[in-house]
Design a protein around this motif. Sequence first.
Motif, PDB file in Angstrom:
ATOM      1  N   PHE A 110      16.078  -4.879  -7.123  1.00 50.82           N
ATOM      2  CA  PHE A 110      15.471  -4.860  -5.790  1.00 50.82           C
ATOM      3  C   PHE A 110      16.292  -5.728  -4.838  1.00 50.82           C
ATOM      4  CE2 PHE A 110      12.237  -4.156  -9.017  1.00 50.82           C
ATOM      5  CZ  PHE A 110      11.753  -2.920  -8.613  1.00 50.82           C
ATOM      6  N   PHE A 157      10.080   3.021  -7.042  1.00 53.13           N
ATOM      7  CA  PHE A 157       9.816   1.675  -7.556  1.00 53.13           C
ATOM      8  C   PHE A 157       9.470   1.758  -9.046  1.00 53.13           C
ATOM      9  CE2 PHE A 157       7.203  -1.894  -8.696  1.00 53.13           C
ATOM     10  CZ  PHE A 157       7.701  -2.961  -7.971  1.00 53.13           C
ATOM     11  N   ASP A 204       6.737   4.553  -4.000  1.00 56.99           N
ATOM     12  CA  ASP A 204       6.155   4.043  -5.240  1.00 56.99           C
ATOM     13  C   ASP A 204       6.795   4.692  -6.465  1.00 56.99           C
ATOM     14  OD1 ASP A 204       4.484   2.176  -4.136  1.00 56.99           O
ATOM     15  OD2 ASP A 204       2.652   3.368  -4.294  1.00 56.99           O
ATOM     16  N   GLU A 262       4.009  -0.488  -4.285  1.00 59.12           N
ATOM     17  CA  GLU A 262       5.206  -1.172  -4.780  1.00 59.12           C
ATOM     18  C   GLU A 262       4.880  -2.399  -5.621  1.00 59.12           C
ATOM     19  OE1 GLU A 262       8.845  -1.039  -2.303  1.00 59.12           O
ATOM     20  OE2 GLU A 262       7.519  -0.341  -0.715  1.00 59.12           O
ATOM     21  N   THR A 273       7.070  -6.110  -5.136  1.00 57.57           N
ATOM     22  CA  THR A 273       7.813  -6.556  -3.961  1.00 57.57           C
ATOM     23  C   THR A 273       6.806  -7.003  -2.912  1.00 57.57           C
ATOM     24  OG1 THR A 273       7.883  -4.332  -3.028  1.00 57.57           O
ATOM     25  CG2 THR A 273       9.755  -5.003  -4.389  1.00 57.57           C
TER      26      THR A 273
END
Length: 529
Positions: free
Chosen positions: A268, A412, A409, A431, A289
Amino acid sequence: MTDLHPVRRALLSVSDKTGLIDLGKALADRGVELLSTGGTAKALRDAGLAVKDVSEVTGFPEMMDGRVKTLHPMVHGGLLALRDNDAHVAAMQEHGIGPIDLLVVNLYPFEETVAKGAGYDECIENIDIGGPAMIRAAAKNHTFVNVVVDVEDYSALLDQLEENYGKTSLGFRQWLAQKAYARTGAYDAAVSSWLADALQIDTPKRRVFAGELKQPLRYGENSHQQAAFYVDGSDRPGVATAVQHQGKELSYNNINDTDAAFELVAEFDPRDSAACAIIKHANPCGVATGATLLEAYKAAFDCDRTSAFGGIVALNRPLDAETAREITGIFTEVVIAPGATDEAKAIFAAKKNLRLLTTEALPGVRAGGKTVRQVAGGLLVQDKDNGHIEMDDLTVVTKLAPTPEQMRDLLFAWKVAKHVKSNAIVYVKNEATVGVGAGQMSRVDSALIAAKKAERMAESLGLPEPLTIGSAVASDAFFPFPDGLMEAAAAGATCVIQPGGSMRDDEVIAAADEAGLAMVFTGMRHFRH
């Protein structure tokens, strides 16, 4: 016969001049004759020491830009001659070869040259030839000859000479010899690996791997297993290069789990958002996150608070005071981050058993490299899994397409699933992971376990329903049958990301359509065994 032998004549030839002058002076004070080459000889002379050039000994000047200077019988005879062999002694006398009792060599900085990104020709010029040849000769004759290849061992050598009145013991020379062969072995491994990469040889006939001891460990995975931590000399940011600011020594399991956590959180980009990964037994129990590290940590923690106890926390931004305070609310083994503020360090200082590691940077998740695993009788070597999927790489295979929010999502969840032991199922909402199923023999079981964890967490948090309701779900490999997908749907997932590629993809897609799910294929899997 005593195993103590005197040091009367030494040959010093080093690239790294650290400690050289002090060593030279200490040897000279003991009456040791100093031989040397090139820059080493100049450094010793500039310090006022009497030095004889190797070219004086061999009768040949250094030539070919220094490529040829020590490859001569006057040098190697002095290193290899057996002092208790009459024929060897007679040959030395006949040819005027003087014994060399001590060799101090550190090699051309090949590894450092490669690490700085030098071109092919410069790397070739930094392959040492004379140094390894002398080291191997002296190490072979360790019954009589001392060979020092590590600056850190200068003090041990001088201690030996002090304790034994100018002599060294056989045990000490054996210890030096082992280190010497390990050094030349590691050096050759670096050269051969670099050449394989430079020549794009994917599967060379022989692969050699080397490491340098960073620290002995109290034990391995279990207390009856001996263990140690070795580093490979690369500058990849991570647990091997980190600075430990506080806390007791890292254990084998700490190191393994911290590496897993930091590799995951590096997925990330800190420029996009703060991220936190909490790891337990090499699997993520929470990843999220947020706008801030505090926000990300809280969301990650709320995925599985039970498993987070005694876990490893990895952050993609420097640790701040607010996040530090929140982390100290429960027992945490290790926190690793690119940095930490002074205030955050002060807060952690009250938790003496909490280890804080900083790295100054994140590892490049797209970088190449190899992973190695030992099996009975061999090694499995493969490229590091740096596979990466962007939104444009996804193929929508259902009648219903994911919304932009769902797509975020899904991506992620896919990044997290890459770091979960197979079979992996990961539920994500906003997320943040809300359920993780790892390491099961059946993908159905992974889906059930992840959903059950989410139910328990919802009860613990006093939520009206588990956060898997309305979530995105990722599977690290394809669903071979619709049953695993249906378990995810039953848990409340509304969209799915998976590699595809099963013989029954059509059945799985039809089941997704019937359940009203949106599903995308990546065309890439992320098995992690």
